[in-house]
Scaffold this motif. Structure first.
Motif, PDB file in Angstrom:
ATOM      1  N   THR A 187       0.822  -1.202   0.000  1.00  0.00           N
ATOM      2  CA  THR A 187       0.000   0.000   0.000  1.00  0.00           C
ATOM      3  C   THR A 187       0.862   1.261   0.000  1.00  0.00           C
ATOM      4  N   PRO A 188       0.594   2.179  -0.926  1.00  0.00           N
ATOM      5  CA  PRO A 188       1.297   3.462  -0.907  1.00  0.00           C
ATOM      6  C   PRO A 188       0.806   4.341   0.244  1.00  0.00           C
ATOM      7  N   VAL A 189       1.664   5.234   0.705  1.00  0.00           N
ATOM      8  CA  VAL A 189       1.347   6.094   1.850  1.00  0.00           C
ATOM      9  C   VAL A 189       0.079   6.901   1.611  1.00  0.00           C
ATOM     10  N   TYR A 190      -0.137   7.385   0.396  1.00  0.00           N
ATOM     11  CA  TYR A 190      -1.320   8.220   0.156  1.00  0.00           C
ATOM     12  C   TYR A 190      -2.629   7.485   0.450  1.00  0.00           C
ATOM     13  N   ALA A 191      -2.599   6.161   0.440  1.00  0.00           N
ATOM     14  CA  ALA A 191      -3.811   5.389   0.750  1.00  0.00           C
ATOM     15  C   ALA A 191      -3.941   5.097   2.249  1.00  0.00           C
ATOM     16  N   ILE A 192      -2.921   5.403   3.013  1.00  0.00           N
ATOM     17  CA  ILE A 192      -2.948   5.219   4.469  1.00  0.00           C
ATOM     18  C   ILE A 192      -3.380   6.507   5.155  1.00  0.00           C
ATOM     19  N   GLU A 193      -3.003   7.625   4.597  1.00  0.00           N
ATOM     20  CA  GLU A 193      -3.266   8.934   5.219  1.00  0.00           C
ATOM     21  C   GLU A 193      -4.735   9.175   5.579  1.00  0.00           C
ATOM     22  N   PRO A 194      -5.704   8.815   4.734  1.00  0.00           N
ATOM     23  CA  PRO A 194      -7.102   9.155   5.066  1.00  0.00           C
ATOM     24  C   PRO A 194      -7.641   8.503   6.332  1.00  0.00           C
ATOM     25  N   ILE A 195      -7.164   7.331   6.694  1.00  0.00           N
ATOM     26  CA  ILE A 195      -7.696   6.643   7.871  1.00  0.00           C
ATOM     27  C   ILE A 195      -7.130   7.231   9.166  1.00  0.00           C
TER      28      ILE A 195
END
Length: 172
Positions: free
Chosen positions: A16-24
């Motif tokens: 998973t790229p970081v940009y997909a972790i940021e929203p949670i």
């Protein structure tokens, strides 16, 4: 993430790229403990949450810790990107464990089996839809996307989001 049907291989390991972790992250209590049960120390989940000041526990089958066979770790949240082909079994176990969780999953077919339909019908959960598809990668040393899936990903959560459905934007 297991994408054997989409990618045409048996390889389940997509990262998973970081940009997909940021929203949670904005929905988590600062300083809490997060268990990442499908992650090694290299994982962006592990690194990102540690950088943000969370206590992070990680485990991975390659390190001898099978999520389905080990006792749940002491934590406030369980967050990861589980093997795609095991998403149903992972969600069953998470509902049994009962801790707040957020799993990033491809949503194609997620509700299309009677067993999963019943599981969702009988459990409280939330969904975070992302405005763009997540481009997963295969190598932490070279994080260029190796798969831009023809499906959307979403976080399936329990006891994390303020509403049953939340919409978030990612910046690729």
């Amino acid at each position: 993430m297991k994408m054997d049907i989409v990618a045409g291989s048996k390889n389940d390991e997509f990262y998973t790229p970081v940009y997909a972790i940021e929203p949670i992250e904005k929905y988590l209590k600062k300083g809490s403990t997060i268990w990442c049960p499908f992650d090694t120390e290299e994982s962006n989940y592990v690194k990102y949450f540690k950088e943000k000041g969370y206590n992070v526990i990680h485990s991975h089958i390659d390190e001898g810790e099978n999520f389905f066979l080990i006792e749940p770790k002491e934590c406030d949240y369980i967050i990861s990107n589980p093997p795609y082909s095991l998403k149903g079994q992972v969600l069953y176990r998470l509902f049994e464990i009962g801790k707040p969780f957020a799993m990033l999953l491809g949503i194609v077919g997620l509700f299309e089996s009677k067993a999963r339909f019943d599981m969702f019908k009988n459990n409280n959960f939330e969904i975070m839809y992302l405005n763009k598809r997540v481009s997963y990668f295969k190598d932490y040393k070279d994080q260029k996307p190796s798969l831009n899936p023809p499906f959307s990903s979403a976080y399936i959560c329990k006891d994390i989001l303020p509403n049953r459905i939340v919409f978030e934007e990612i910046n690729k």
